[in-house]
Design a protein around this motif. Structure first.
Motif, short mmCIF file in Angstrom:
data_model
loop_
_atom_site.label_atom_id
_atom_site.label_comp_id
_atom_site.label_asym_id
_atom_site.label_seq_id
_atom_site.Cartn_x
_atom_site.Cartn_y
_atom_site.Cartn_z
N ALA A 154 25.19 63.80 42.73
CA ALA A 154 24.24 62.96 42.00
C ALA A 154 24.60 61.50 42.29
CB ALA A 154 24.31 63.23 40.50
N LEU A 155 23.61 60.74 42.69
CA LEU A 155 23.81 59.36 43.10
C LEU A 155 23.05 58.46 42.13
CD1 LEU A 155 25.11 57.91 45.54
CD2 LEU A 155 22.91 58.12 46.70
N LEU A 156 23.74 57.49 41.54
CA LEU A 156 23.08 56.54 40.65
C LEU A 156 22.25 55.58 41.51
CD1 LEU A 156 22.66 55.20 37.88
CD2 LEU A 156 24.77 53.92 38.29
N VAL A 157 20.94 55.57 41.28
CA VAL A 157 20.04 54.75 42.08
C VAL A 157 19.77 53.42 41.40
CG1 VAL A 157 17.75 54.62 43.12
CG2 VAL A 157 18.94 56.78 43.03
N GLY A 158 19.74 53.41 40.08
CA GLY A 158 19.48 52.15 39.41
C GLY A 158 19.05 52.32 37.98
N ASN A 159 18.63 51.21 37.41
CA ASN A 159 18.21 51.17 36.01
C ASN A 159 16.81 50.55 35.94
OD1 ASN A 159 21.38 50.49 36.15
ND2 ASN A 159 20.93 51.85 34.47
N PRO A 160 15.77 51.39 36.17
CA PRO A 160 14.41 50.87 36.15
C PRO A 160 13.99 50.43 34.76
CG PRO A 160 14.38 53.25 36.29
CD PRO A 160 15.82 52.82 36.39
N GLU A 161 13.02 49.54 34.68
CA GLU A 161 12.50 49.09 33.38
C GLU A 161 11.79 50.24 32.70
OE1 GLU A 161 12.92 46.08 31.74
OE2 GLU A 161 14.44 45.97 33.30
N THR A 174 15.43 45.42 20.49
CA THR A 174 16.22 46.53 21.01
C THR A 174 15.82 46.78 22.45
OG1 THR A 174 14.64 48.17 20.24
CG2 THR A 174 16.48 47.66 18.77
N MET A 175 16.80 47.23 23.20
CA MET A 175 16.57 47.52 24.62
C MET A 175 16.84 48.99 24.88
SD MET A 175 15.63 45.37 26.98
CE MET A 175 16.31 46.20 28.39
N ASP A 176 15.85 49.67 25.45
CA ASP A 176 16.11 51.03 25.89
C ASP A 176 16.82 50.94 27.24
OD1 ASP A 176 14.79 51.87 23.67
OD2 ASP A 176 12.97 52.47 24.71
N THR A 177 17.72 51.86 27.50
CA THR A 177 18.44 51.87 28.77
C THR A 177 17.97 53.04 29.60
OG1 THR A 177 20.34 51.01 27.57
CG2 THR A 177 20.73 51.77 29.82
N ASN A 178 17.37 52.73 30.75
CA ASN A 178 16.90 53.76 31.67
C ASN A 178 17.87 53.88 32.83
OD1 ASN A 178 14.61 53.89 30.09
ND2 ASN A 178 13.39 52.61 31.43
N THR A 179 18.11 55.10 33.26
CA THR A 179 19.00 55.34 34.40
C THR A 179 18.34 56.37 35.30
OG1 THR A 179 20.85 55.02 32.89
CG2 THR A 179 21.36 55.87 35.06
N LEU A 180 18.42 56.10 36.60
CA LEU A 180 17.80 56.98 37.59
C LEU A 180 18.87 57.48 38.55
CD1 LEU A 180 14.79 57.69 38.07
CD2 LEU A 180 14.74 55.89 39.78
N TYR A 181 18.95 58.79 38.69
CA TYR A 181 19.86 59.42 39.65
C TYR A 181 19.02 60.23 40.63
CZ TYR A 181 23.64 58.73 36.20
OH TYR A 181 24.55 58.21 35.32
N VAL A 182 19.49 60.35 41.86
CA VAL A 182 18.91 61.32 42.78
C VAL A 182 19.96 62.42 42.98
CG1 VAL A 182 17.28 59.82 43.96
CG2 VAL A 182 19.63 59.94 44.78
N ILE A 183 19.48 63.64 43.11
CA ILE A 183 20.40 64.77 43.20
C ILE A 183 20.09 65.56 44.47
CG2 ILE A 183 21.21 66.87 42.07
CD1 ILE A 183 20.51 65.60 39.42
N SER A 184 21.13 65.79 45.26
CA SER A 184 20.94 66.59 46.48
C SER A 184 21.18 68.04 46.14
CB SER A 184 21.86 66.11 47.60
OG SER A 184 23.20 66.20 47.19
N CYS A 185 20.14 68.67 45.65
CA CYS A 185 20.17 70.08 45.28
C CYS A 185 19.03 70.75 46.06
CB CYS A 185 19.92 70.20 43.77
SG CYS A 185 19.53 71.87 43.21
N PRO A 186 19.32 71.81 46.80
CA PRO A 186 18.23 72.49 47.50
C PRO A 186 17.20 72.99 46.49
CG PRO A 186 20.39 73.43 48.07
CD PRO A 186 20.61 72.46 46.96
#
Length: 132
Positions: free
Chosen positions: A125-132, A4-16
């Motif tokens: 919110a910007l999708l940055v990638g899918n880290p391991e 099985t593979m876990d799916t990781n997702t990383l977003y950055v958010i421009s929120c003050p």
């Protein structure tokens, strides 16, 4: 055994940063759950070399979805993601595939759900990638 593979997702958010609690409420609402605040030192030590004073998190076993919100800039002023210096917060999600499947959820649908929930947030919110 099935791999099985876990799916990781990383977003950055421009929120003050003064709006951090507003963002937490928006995440709670969009994802229909309640993020918990943790200032647990042993947990936060796992983020070193970043020195964080808190994170927000939630794990819903029903769909295997873990959500975490943390600062991009640590208490020493170091950026975890220097390419995104103007994005103050990082939203990390992980779909635990075995937990999702064990509870009758489809991991790819959970991943689509994440994307649709993020699109509801009142900050960029910007999708940055899918880290391991």
């Amino acid at each position: 055994t099935v791999e099985t593979m876990d799916t990781n997702t990383l977003y950055v958010i421009s929120c003050p940063l003064p709006d951090e609690k507003k963002l937490v409420k928006a995440i709670d609402s969009a994802f229909d759950r309640k993020l918990s605040l943790s200032k647990n030192t042993s947990l936060l030590n796992g983020y070193r070399p970043q020195i964080l004073d808190h994170i927000w998190f939630n794990l819903r076993k029903a769909d295997g979805l873990y959500i975490e919100l943390r600062h991009n800039r640590d208490t020493e002023g170091r950026l975890e993601l220097p390419d995104y210096a103007n994005h103050s917060l990082i939203l990390f999600t992980r779909v635990n595939e075995s937990l999702a499947v064990a509870n009758g959820a489809n991991p790819s649908e959970v991943q689509n759900y994440v994307a649709s929930c993020v699109s509801l947030l009142p900050y960029e919110a910007l999708l940055v990638g899918n880290p391991e």
